[in-house]
Design a protein around this motif. Sequence first.
Motif, PDB file in Angstrom:
ATOM      1  N   ARG A   1     -16.687   4.245  -1.893  1.00  0.00           N
ATOM      2  CA  ARG A   1     -16.135   2.922  -1.557  1.00  0.00           C
ATOM      3  C   ARG A   1     -17.240   1.874  -1.368  1.00  0.00           C
ATOM      4  O   ARG A   1     -17.059   0.909  -0.663  1.00  0.00           O
TER       5      ARG A   1
ATOM      6  N   PHE B   1      -7.491  -7.081  -5.985  1.00  0.00           N
ATOM      7  CA  PHE B   1      -7.216  -5.869  -5.205  1.00  0.00           C
ATOM      8  C   PHE B   1      -8.204  -4.782  -5.614  1.00  0.00           C
ATOM      9  O   PHE B   1      -8.558  -4.645  -6.784  1.00  0.00           O
TER      10      PHE B   1
ATOM     11  N   ASN C   1      -7.963  -1.819  -6.240  1.00  0.00           N
ATOM     12  CA  ASN C   1      -7.481  -0.963  -7.322  1.00  0.00           C
ATOM     13  C   ASN C   1      -8.086  -1.331  -8.672  1.00  0.00           C
ATOM     14  O   ASN C   1      -8.213  -0.483  -9.547  1.00  0.00           O
TER      15      ASN C   1
ATOM     16  N   ILE D   1      -9.846   6.357  -7.232  1.00  0.00           N
ATOM     17  CA  ILE D   1      -8.969   6.799  -6.147  1.00  0.00           C
ATOM     18  C   ILE D   1      -7.540   6.974  -6.664  1.00  0.00           C
ATOM     19  O   ILE D   1      -6.839   7.924  -6.296  1.00  0.00           O
ATOM     20  N   MET D   2      -7.124   6.096  -7.542  1.00  0.00           N
ATOM     21  CA  MET D   2      -5.783   6.224  -8.122  1.00  0.00           C
ATOM     22  C   MET D   2      -5.673   7.513  -8.933  1.00  0.00           C
ATOM     23  O   MET D   2      -4.655   8.211  -8.892  1.00  0.00           O
TER      24      MET D   2
ATOM     25  N   ARG E   1      -0.067  12.212  -4.764  1.00  0.00           N
ATOM     26  CA  ARG E   1       0.226  11.167  -3.788  1.00  0.00           C
ATOM     27  C   ARG E   1       0.895   9.987  -4.492  1.00  0.00           C
ATOM     28  O   ARG E   1       1.652   9.233  -3.899  1.00  0.00           O
ATOM     29  N   LEU E   2       0.542   9.807  -5.748  1.00  0.00           N
ATOM     30  CA  LEU E   2       1.124   8.753  -6.563  1.00  0.00           C
ATOM     31  C   LEU E   2       1.683   9.356  -7.838  1.00  0.00           C
ATOM     32  O   LEU E   2       1.250  10.428  -8.279  1.00  0.00           O
TER      33      LEU E   2
ATOM     34  N   ARG F   1       3.460  -0.387 -12.649  1.00  0.00           N
ATOM     35  CA  ARG F   1       2.334  -1.007 -11.934  1.00  0.00           C
ATOM     36  C   ARG F   1       1.079  -0.154 -12.084  1.00  0.00           C
ATOM     37  O   ARG F   1      -0.009  -0.665 -12.313  1.00  0.00           O
ATOM     38  N   PHE F   2       1.260   1.136 -11.937  1.00  0.00           N
ATOM     39  CA  PHE F   2       0.129   2.064 -12.050  1.00  0.00           C
ATOM     40  C   PHE F   2      -0.527   1.910 -13.415  1.00  0.00           C
ATOM     41  O   PHE F   2      -1.745   1.745 -13.524  1.00  0.00           O
TER      42      PHE F   2
ATOM     43  N   ILE G   1      -2.403  -1.390 -13.924  1.00  0.00           N
ATOM     44  CA  ILE G   1      -3.709  -1.420 -13.253  1.00  0.00           C
ATOM     45  C   ILE G   1      -4.727  -0.638 -14.075  1.00  0.00           C
ATOM     46  O   ILE G   1      -5.859  -1.064 -14.285  1.00  0.00           O
TER      47      ILE G   1
ATOM     48  N   ILE H   1      -0.372 -10.497  -2.396  1.00  0.00           N
ATOM     49  CA  ILE H   1       0.127  -9.566  -1.394  1.00  0.00           C
ATOM     50  C   ILE H   1       0.842  -8.450  -2.133  1.00  0.00           C
ATOM     51  O   ILE H   1       1.437  -8.670  -3.198  1.00  0.00           O
ATOM     52  N   SER H   2       0.742  -7.254  -1.597  1.00  0.00           N
ATOM     53  CA  SER H   2       1.466  -6.152  -2.213  1.00  0.00           C
ATOM     54  C   SER H   2       1.764  -5.078  -1.175  1.00  0.00           C
ATOM     55  O   SER H   2       0.907  -4.777  -0.334  1.00  0.00           O
TER      56      SER H   2
ATOM     57  N   ASP I   1       3.228  -2.358  -2.696  1.00  0.00           N
ATOM     58  CA  ASP I   1       3.426  -1.270  -3.650  1.00  0.00           C
ATOM     59  C   ASP I   1       2.555  -0.080  -3.246  1.00  0.00           C
ATOM     60  O   ASP I   1       1.377  -0.256  -2.928  1.00  0.00           O
ATOM     61  N   PRO I   2       3.092   1.106  -3.270  1.00  0.00           N
ATOM     62  CA  PRO I   2       2.294   2.278  -2.899  1.00  0.00           C
ATOM     63  C   PRO I   2       1.070   2.459  -3.795  1.00  0.00           C
ATOM     64  O   PRO I   2       0.042   2.987  -3.342  1.00  0.00           O
ATOM     65  N   GLU I   3       1.169   1.993  -5.054  1.00  0.00           N
ATOM     66  CA  GLU I   3       0.004   2.098  -5.940  1.00  0.00           C
ATOM     67  C   GLU I   3      -1.192   1.335  -5.362  1.00  0.00           C
ATOM     68  O   GLU I   3      -2.337   1.724  -5.557  1.00  0.00           O
ATOM     69  N   ILE I   4      -0.888   0.245  -4.672  1.00  0.00           N
ATOM     70  CA  ILE I   4      -1.944  -0.584  -4.080  1.00  0.00           C
ATOM     71  C   ILE I   4      -2.350  -0.022  -2.722  1.00  0.00           C
ATOM     72  O   ILE I   4      -3.529   0.225  -2.468  1.00  0.00           O
TER      73      ILE I   4
ATOM     74  N   ASP J   1      -2.009   2.809  -1.280  1.00  0.00           N
ATOM     75  CA  ASP J   1      -2.594   4.151  -1.250  1.00  0.00           C
ATOM     76  C   ASP J   1      -4.119   4.087  -1.405  1.00  0.00           C
ATOM     77  O   ASP J   1      -4.864   4.792  -0.722  1.00  0.00           O
ATOM     78  N   VAL J   2      -4.570   3.225  -2.295  1.00  0.00           N
ATOM     79  CA  VAL J   2      -6.014   3.115  -2.547  1.00  0.00           C
ATOM     80  C   VAL J   2      -6.746   2.634  -1.307  1.00  0.00           C
ATOM     81  O   VAL J   2      -7.869   3.057  -1.024  1.00  0.00           O
ATOM     82  N   TYR J   3      -6.088   1.795  -0.532  1.00  0.00           N
ATOM     83  CA  TYR J   3      -6.728   1.270   0.679  1.00  0.00           C
ATOM     84  C   TYR J   3      -6.696   2.267   1.827  1.00  0.00           C
ATOM     85  O   TYR J   3      -7.244   2.006   2.889  1.00  0.00           O
ATOM     86  N   ALA J   4      -6.062   3.409   1.619  1.00  0.00           N
ATOM     87  CA  ALA J   4      -6.034   4.436   2.665  1.00  0.00           C
ATOM     88  C   ALA J   4      -7.157   5.451   2.487  1.00  0.00           C
ATOM     89  O   ALA J   4      -7.397   6.290   3.346  1.00  0.00           O
ATOM     90  N   PHE J   5      -7.851   5.354   1.365  1.00  0.00           N
ATOM     91  CA  PHE J   5      -8.889   6.332   1.065  1.00  0.00           C
ATOM     92  C   PHE J   5     -10.205   5.931   1.714  1.00  0.00           C
ATOM     93  O   PHE J   5     -10.533   4.758   1.797  1.00  0.00           O
TER      94      PHE J   5
ATOM     95  N   MET K   1      -1.790   4.566   5.482  1.00  0.00           N
ATOM     96  CA  MET K   1      -1.551   3.520   4.499  1.00  0.00           C
ATOM     97  C   MET K   1      -1.127   2.252   5.199  1.00  0.00           C
ATOM     98  O   MET K   1      -0.256   2.295   6.081  1.00  0.00           O
TER      99      MET K   1
ATOM    100  N   VAL L   1      -1.057  -4.896   1.735  1.00  0.00           N
ATOM    101  CA  VAL L   1      -2.410  -5.439   1.617  1.00  0.00           C
ATOM    102  C   VAL L   1      -2.261  -6.900   1.228  1.00  0.00           C
ATOM    103  O   VAL L   1      -1.491  -7.227   0.309  1.00  0.00           O
TER     104      VAL L   1
END
Lengths: 424, 525
Positions: free
Chosen positions: A16, A45, A47, A55-56, A64-65, A70-71, A74, B20-21, B23-26, B28-32, B45, B49
């Motif tokens: 990170r 973002f 992501n 991480i994704m 987890r995803l 959206r995925f 990105i 702003i989001s 979405d779990p896709e967003i 989730d990344v911020y939880a790592f 999570m 964000v």
Amino acid sequence: MSHLADYRKDMMRDTRCSFCKWIPLAQIKSWRFAYGCPSIAKYQFHNYSAGGRIIMGLSLIDKRLDFSERFVDIVYQCQMCGACDVACKIVSDRDPLEIMRELRAQCVEGGQIVPAHSATIEGLRKEDNMVGELKAERGRWAEGLDVKDLTKENAEVAFHAGCKYAYDEELQPIARATVTLLKKAGVDVGIMGKDETCCGGRAYEMGFQGEFTKYTESNIEAWTTAGVKTVITPCSDCFGAFREFYPRVGKEIRFEFLHTTELLGQLVREGRIKLSKKVPMIVTYHDPCHLSRFAEPFIPMPGKEHKAFGQVFVHEATKVFRSKGVYETPRYILKTIPGLRLVEMERIKEYTWCCGAGGGVLEAYPGFAQWTANERLEEAKASGAEALVTCCPWCERSFKDALATNGDESFRIYNIVELMQQAI
Amino acid sequence: MALSRDAYKILEAIVGPEYISKDPEITDVYAFNWDVFSGMDYFKMPEAVILPGSTEEVQAIVMACNKFSDRFSDDRFKIKFKAHSTGWGSWANVNTENVILLDLRRMNRILEIDAKNQYAVVEPYVSWAQLMAETMKVGLIPSMSGAGANTSVLANCTSMMGSGLTNMFTGFNGRNVLGVEWVLPTGEILKLGALGAGAGWFCGEGPGPSVRALMRGTYGAMGSLGVFTKCATKISHWPGPSRFEIEGEAPHYMFAAPLENCHAYGISFPSIEKLKDAAYKICDAEIAYALFRTGPLGSAIMATSSNKELERLWKTGRFQSKPYVLSVLIMADSQKESEYKVRILEEIISEEGGSVGRGQGEPKDQVRRQFGHLVTDKSGTVFRPGTYTTSMGGWGTLDNVIRQEAIAAETKIPYVKKGLMMADDVGNPGMVMCEGHYGYEECMHVFDPTDLEGVEAARKYLEEETAQASLKHRFSVDNFGIFGINGEALNKLGETCYNFHLWQGKILKAIDPNGVAESSTYLRG
């Protein structure tokens, strides 16, 4: 070929640190031109950085995803330019670009295909090119050129035009002029003409590894049959595919891959091309991503590591920093042109900023491609140059289209061969 | 409790749908995060964000959180917020439920560089590399964080640590921070120092409110006390060029030529005591632009560009053979000044039995050392072998921090022998950045985050060994150490240190009466 899950440990080791977002920190010369990654610079973002996508990818394989629109967006809102990889490797032993490539392959495998890419790949499968044109028209760029047909006779050098030069009528003169220059300099050059096919590189970057392999094997076979010693191309995308990706398929390669500027530079040095006429202009040179960062063969070996001192992981694969690109020869050519003054942008060589076109972005997210090109044009103008010079048709097209959309007629885009022609 | 649709719409109206989001896709990344404190797990999570673009937007978000939470006295139902700049460390993550995470990326401008009064004003996402590039153009440099040129100026000044290799000349950022604009957890905007009196950014202590100590104590509250939206930092005289001329290819960048009137040294001493005494003398003589030491492990990691190379070099024993090396950078505005400083340094070296390797004055060696002293582009390398954490250390006199280093080395040995940590650094696990008689130290430990045993060992080392050592030997620990110490262990530590843990609680209550700031990194007792 490897799979995303093979990179699991490396993904877990992401720290990170955000190095992937910047150009190498030692090279930052201003606040304005410090970013290396167009994706995070635009979409903000986390992501949208290599670290975020890593991480994704980890979350995908750990469930987890799951895939979603959206995925996938990105994942694909990225030119795969490799700037992240250069910056990351200064401080880590990871291959972020490889991980993102595998993530895309996983998307394709899972049927998660960006609609615009579906059309592109369909076109590739039917007509052997990435630009949606007819195969039968492929050789038209060389009409009247009087050059060897490699399907009928041998030559030392195979000139691979690439899909963009083959079909973009505005850019075709560059390909023609390059062949003419080579012939006049005494190079024994030939072309595949209408039998030339796509290099497969962009398909690989979009995650279509099967298609890539097919074109790789077929091209290697064609050149082997033609008995060439060297394959040259004026397209940096093709060059990157040949140099970095082709060795991965495991087929024997009995020839050398060069970008045309490498051969042209050699001919200038040898005096076989004389650049003697003045071209009074201040220009800046744009290093195409694939010429800068994809010039070294690299076979990834994910998951193959041992531990040293208990905790230090040591990869078996040799670490490739993506910094031995073709930088000096184009600059040498430009500096040899009388009257031409070369000024540098801040982000150059292995930390060049992308033109915007790569990785399937032009096809699927043209607004993002243009935004990226505009960023580069702003940097080019800030250098004090009157014009930007490059040596890749995708870069040229990207910049020209951006200028045209902006209604900007004050700034010019040249291919290096055009300036050479003016100097002869 | 999920963020309600209405609450989301209110937040969306503040920043626009693009920023702003939920979405779990967003999220989730911020939880790592890589940090030992999560082990191999993710942090919580965030509910959403959000990327504000201005102080006004930050304030609106914070006030919205207060409004959402007004009717709840139970913490579980409140909507809290947490902000980060680069988000590098795990203190940027969310540790509890129902938190909106503010990613301050969009607030990335250098607002002002006042060359005459020597300060710069920045927003949260300005990096040290960017600020240094701009201030060099006017003959000044900031005090770049030792954490690296990729880190946030504002975060370092207001909220987290603040030491760097040039502390000696450019000072510690806890003191360099001047005027600050602070969005409190209540949504009020507090302006610190001269800024608070409408007098500009130039002074951190007044004539306006002087609460720098509340803001950051020694190390900072790491995002727990609201959101800092602007800050000014002192910038110092820079006798070097307006721009570095760099040559080479990644990762081997180097200055094209040695800097004028600049001399960089790596001085080997026969013992840590001699090194320390030399450091004190250099400090007293006020001749160093940079003064620091990295132990053998840190030196080896940063001198190599891959773990393969590290493995090979570490086995040679080269770094371990000279464990007491002090790095000194001398810079001057004239040759005469430079010669004077060098002469004094040479006397000190001689007095303390130090030695400088052959060839150190040669241009090739000088560019390498000077680059290493001034371009903090590789700090992240300490993570390369796996991941990294620090334990004992912190701010103290050189005597104190070096004593801690010895304790850290001793307690580390059993872990190294079991292969749970790298490596035997010959009793020198620390990095010290000197400022006057003070030093900032981190005792570094490297382990593999994919190795469960390594992770557990690192956690145990922080939570048990460090806590016990600090109580037994009576020293405070840096934030990493405090981070790993929580609950009863932290309370016990607090009791020996003026009950800081209780005072922190009072500060938090005063600043955040509604309890909407996610403050888990601030209060762990």
